[in-house]
Motif scaffolding. Sequence first.
Motif, PDB file in Angstrom:
ATOM      1  N   VAL A 231      13.405 -14.647  -7.127  1.00 47.33           N
ATOM      2  CA  VAL A 231      12.356 -13.708  -6.726  1.00 47.33           C
ATOM      3  C   VAL A 231      12.037 -12.788  -7.904  1.00 47.33           C
ATOM      4  O   VAL A 231      10.887 -12.483  -8.178  1.00 47.33           O
TER       5      VAL A 231
ATOM      6  N   PRO B  94      11.579 -18.897  -5.402  1.00 49.47           N
ATOM      7  CA  PRO B  94      12.545 -19.262  -4.368  1.00 49.47           C
ATOM      8  C   PRO B  94      12.535 -20.772  -4.108  1.00 49.47           C
ATOM      9  O   PRO B  94      13.564 -21.357  -3.786  1.00 49.47           O
ATOM     10  N   LEU B  95      11.366 -21.389  -4.287  1.00 52.41           N
ATOM     11  CA  LEU B  95      11.262 -22.829  -4.051  1.00 52.41           C
ATOM     12  C   LEU B  95      12.183 -23.587  -5.013  1.00 52.41           C
ATOM     13  O   LEU B  95      12.912 -24.490  -4.619  1.00 52.41           O
TER      14      LEU B  95
ATOM     15  N   GLN C 122      15.718 -23.213  -3.991  1.00 53.24           N
ATOM     16  CA  GLN C 122      15.992 -24.077  -2.830  1.00 53.24           C
ATOM     17  C   GLN C 122      16.214 -25.506  -3.254  1.00 53.24           C
ATOM     18  O   GLN C 122      17.127 -26.175  -2.798  1.00 53.24           O
TER      19      GLN C 122
ATOM     20  N   TYR D 102      17.231 -14.069   4.370  1.00 55.44           N
ATOM     21  CA  TYR D 102      17.083 -12.686   3.931  1.00 55.44           C
ATOM     22  C   TYR D 102      17.359 -11.707   5.054  1.00 55.44           C
ATOM     23  O   TYR D 102      17.364 -12.057   6.230  1.00 55.44           O
TER      24      TYR D 102
ATOM     25  N   ASN E 132      12.764 -13.750   7.334  1.00 54.77           N
ATOM     26  CA  ASN E 132      11.551 -14.135   6.653  1.00 54.77           C
ATOM     27  C   ASN E 132      11.075 -15.485   7.139  1.00 54.77           C
ATOM     28  O   ASN E 132      11.193 -16.492   6.468  1.00 54.77           O
ATOM     29  N   LEU E 133      10.586 -15.482   8.339  1.00 58.12           N
ATOM     30  CA  LEU E 133      10.021 -16.693   8.909  1.00 58.12           C
ATOM     31  C   LEU E 133       8.621 -16.347   9.389  1.00 58.12           C
ATOM     32  O   LEU E 133       8.243 -15.189   9.415  1.00 58.12           O
TER      33      LEU E 133
ATOM     34  N   ILE F 204       9.077 -26.509   8.025  1.00 54.68           N
ATOM     35  CA  ILE F 204       7.824 -26.439   7.260  1.00 54.68           C
ATOM     36  C   ILE F 204       8.104 -26.541   5.765  1.00 54.68           C
ATOM     37  O   ILE F 204       9.051 -25.969   5.248  1.00 54.68           O
ATOM     38  N   GLY F 205       7.268 -27.344   5.123  1.00 56.25           N
ATOM     39  CA  GLY F 205       7.475 -27.624   3.708  1.00 56.25           C
ATOM     40  C   GLY F 205       8.282 -28.895   3.500  1.00 56.25           C
ATOM     41  O   GLY F 205       8.251 -29.500   2.440  1.00 56.25           O
TER      42      GLY F 205
ATOM     43  N   ARG G  34      17.324 -23.413   9.263  1.00 56.88           N
ATOM     44  CA  ARG G  34      16.443 -23.849   8.180  1.00 56.88           C
ATOM     45  C   ARG G  34      17.216 -23.943   6.876  1.00 56.88           C
ATOM     46  O   ARG G  34      17.091 -24.900   6.128  1.00 56.88           O
TER      47      ARG G  34
END
Lengths: 508, 336, 336
Positions: A56, A76-77, A80, A88, A92-93, A105-106, A156
């Motif tokens: 971040v 962050p991607l 991951q 977090y 953070n959804l 998602i993603g 997730r």
Amino acid sequence: MGSRPPVLEMTGIRKVFPGVTALDDVDFRLLPGEVHALMGENGAGKSTLIKVLTGVYGTDGGEIRLGDTSVLFGSPLQAQQAGISTVYQEVNLCTNLSVAENIFIGREPRSLGRIRWAEMRRRAVELLARLDLTLDVSAPLSTYSLAIQQMVAIARAIDIDAKVLILDEPTSSLDASEVAQLFAVMRRLKDAGVAILFVSHFLDQVYEVADRMTVLRNGRLIGEYRTADLPQMQLVARMIGKDLEALEELESQPRSSARELERGPLIAKAVGLGRAGGIAPFDMEIHAGEVVGLAGLLGSGRTEMARLFFGADRADTGHLEIDGKPLVLRSPRTAMAHGIGFSSENRRTEGVVAELSVRENIILALQAARGWTRPIARRRQDELVDKYVKALNIRPADPDMPVRNLSGGNQQKVLLARWLITEPRLLIIDEPTRGIDVGAKAEIQRIVAELADGGTAVLFVSAELDEVLRLSHKIEVLRDRRLVEELDNTDDVDADRVMRTIAGGVAS
Amino acid sequence: MNFVRHRLFWPAAILVALLASNIFFSSGFFSITVHDGHLYGSIIDILRRSAPLILVGIGMTLVIATGGIDLSVGSVMAISGALACLLIGDLDNQNSVIGVLLACAAGIVLSLVLGIWNGTLVASIGIQPIIATLILMVAGRGIAQLITDGQILNVTSAPYKVIGAGYTIALPVSVLIAAGMVAIAVVLTRRTALGLLIEAVGGSPTASRLAGIQARRLTIMVYVFSAICAGIAGLIYSSNVSSADSNAAGNLIELDAILAVVIGGTRLTGGRFSLAGTVLGAVLIETLNVTTVSIGIPVETTLLFKAIVVIVLCLVQSAAFRAKVLRRPSRVGASA
Amino acid sequence: MIDVTAPPGTPPAKARNRVLKQNRRHVPVLATLALLIIMYAVGVANYRGFSDTQVVLNIFVDNAFLLVVAAGMTFVILTGGIDLSVGAVVALTTTVAATLLHAGWSAAVVLPLVLLMGTVLGLGMGAVIHFFQVEPFIATLAGMFLARGIALLINRNSIPITDGFWTAMAEERIRFGPGVFISTSVVISLVVVLIGAYVLAYTRFGRTVYAIGGSADSALLMGLPVGRTRIAVYTLSGFCSALGGVLYSFYMSSGYSLNAQGMELDAIAAVVIGGVLLTGGSGYLFGTVLGVLVLGLIQTIITFQGTLSSWWTRIVVGVLLFAFIVLQRAVTRRSR
């Protein structure tokens, strides 16, 4: 355990924000299959460290190694994809999407670019079953409680074949059975070899689940310990700590308990005052000329308590009595009309108005109380502002400079000046000394002491125990959003005594 | 150097350049002549044409300073002009000064009500300003047409004509009205504490609440003021053309007004505002319109200029743009 | 070791509450559907010939371009943004197409060219919004000025289109029976809607659009391509506006730079009345179709009524906007 090579190693991490060094030469190691607690008070640098780790923020120095490779994530991607998943502090959804989507998602199961909804829902149900959860996965996430949302966030995170799982304050919104459920999941993941970085301000929980811990204070590394080797009491001491330089500077100041307290008339009395999710109902009295200190760790409810006295949040139980008369605080305005002032812990967002000048910031509360039709004459403004710029030693002493150009300490003094010119009978000051330099800190402490000597009642909140001990006549100790003990600050009360109550180790 | 860095340096410089460029196309541009004790000339003409935009602009400035926006100003102009013309048309004697004054007052009072409507939606119901004022923007022209029964109402009232096209003490009445409203706005905001409180609310709503400021009442006030300004602008417009045209009155003026505010150095995010800047911005926009005509290019191309001005100003105001393209560290960035 | 028991089954009261909450998101769309049915029933009951199938089909024929434009707007609003440039892009498209066709260019060249132009404009606005963090409102306002300005620069007058392909497309009727027909534009607009609905429901891009509208910060932390998606929706809206412009030029058989004034308002109104949250993250393309139908039906009823004047359309649309915004506000407030 120490023999295994760390899965993640951060060395010499530095992160500087304009005007403040958030992390200074911090090292951090995470071993595979451990739960590692990251401990520290507000502003210690925990969140910054996590944000640097997960891409971040960038770093201003130091190295991050994941396994054998040196890494630096740009987003962050990327983190991951490298196997570092984060849950977090604030969930953070996207609460407008379904539970299943929030998990996938993603990374939705697709064929030819078409999302396979049935498959996604099936897998979501399976994954949640691993966390002992049975949910309607096609319902929007907003229909579930925060606790469930937290679990979904974890679901997730663990679906992304995570090597490192970061849980930043995951338990703050969970009740006891939910916490137990979460810990069971953490242990299961740990046994599967996942390294878990865990942040929590509940000490009991940390001792229950963590294998090792790293303590930070003021952006510096204090040490890395095995949980078993560090008694709870010592942990608190290391977290709250004493800043040595600060101590020298402040040693010269007399402790309030040494001063004669001429307890004036009762100003404010809380009767069963409380707010769900903020602070359990409590009783408290504040007299004129008295400094009441609130002590407790971050998240113990000290700020929430202070805000109730000002009507910054609305109490949902109990009431306040001012001068013996019950009063319902609907807004800060009502509190101000009764001579109460409040300086928030969030100086930048809830305190000063950055683009306005020093002068304008100082007269703001007084002007608001007078209403717009009765402006304070320019000459009177100059008198007031000059007086307090001098008295509080605000630097630079230019009343027309935008407040954003001032340092944190001087911004804090501007805030104090704003309330001092309203001549409050009760002044609530939340964390006035956080993140400011030692000199300014000493000055602010001096002002608080003088204020009380002059007959003002002061409710003083600080994460630094020394400061609370030095200034307060009476200390209210909070733990887990509950007022647990009220101590008259006599000579036999010292940091150890208060820390024991905070740590909850000793029944009083 | 200091003077170059002044907030209004660039808009002022552009205005001077635009005015100067007119010299090449019409040599008599700067000459002001006196006819029957009235001043005439291109400069006076620009001021006269700027009057409605100045009015709408100062109202918009205060709304934007609180962190809001008012899209309904054009519709309010149309409604106020429509009501005034309707009432004047019904007068037995259209030249009755009292009748005309009452008609104008009615237009302004109706605008005030519309302002309360906008302000209530924003401050009490808590709808985003852009959406709340969109409602009146859409419905307002319908209401104006309802008042005029869909006709373009023509009036032949000498006293009414004075508002938009008349002269007094050598200057156009519309310019004096605009100047008067600017003066009222300046006095209201700078001689009382209103300006400070508005800037505080726009700068940081949370901090303002904790300092005891009642944002709700302030917010309703600025929308009311904006609507009143728009209502007066509507009277000037309709008086100037001696008719109420519900479609043409104030068409797209909300965009010009926002543009004038931004040119004047007030940020769209709220906070510090500059009434003088907005006046400068409004005059600049009208000068642009006049200049394109005098240069001989089609007046519609001013839209292109405006597009460019909006883009440039927004980019210059965007911190991200400064950081990425100009590579100049922003002076503001002290907050972490 | 802690004893981990399965969580107690959700209490029935909670479950019922959840079902209610879940249904609450459908309230706006259902309200629109109910409104549509009632309006239609009122029309059928009061006016002779209202029940003809062709009356309904004509709503599609007369609003095909709006449907396409509103479909693009739906994507933008779902991300929590807004696109004010759509009307101007429609006008620019008709002007450029008419000019080029008039100059003898082949339709096979003109058609892709104008579509590309709108797309590029959208891409540019999206890029400015994302990279320079300019408010969508301002960036698309600049786009609106720019598109309208270029259109006016090209030609201030209406240009008739006589191209063979264009006239064929304009005159081609798909007949279902005697007097029951639709135009090719209707087919195109429905195809656009179907593709759009599919993309929103079944692709990663579509779901990311919803995620951004729910919370852009969360979406970013969840590792979604927020920037790319945001640019893409404005690009898509640009394309839809251009396609809408092509359909508009079929419909009018001409190109005119002052076409489609205020179409952005109609598109936004259709989207809002269709139950899409203006703050983003919730709503369906199907709702937008209903919204367009409501707008069309209002006009149809007013036409059938005969004595009602056209401005009632605007007032009714304004009232509906107000009702739906307040409804949205109530729904979102309670589900929090």
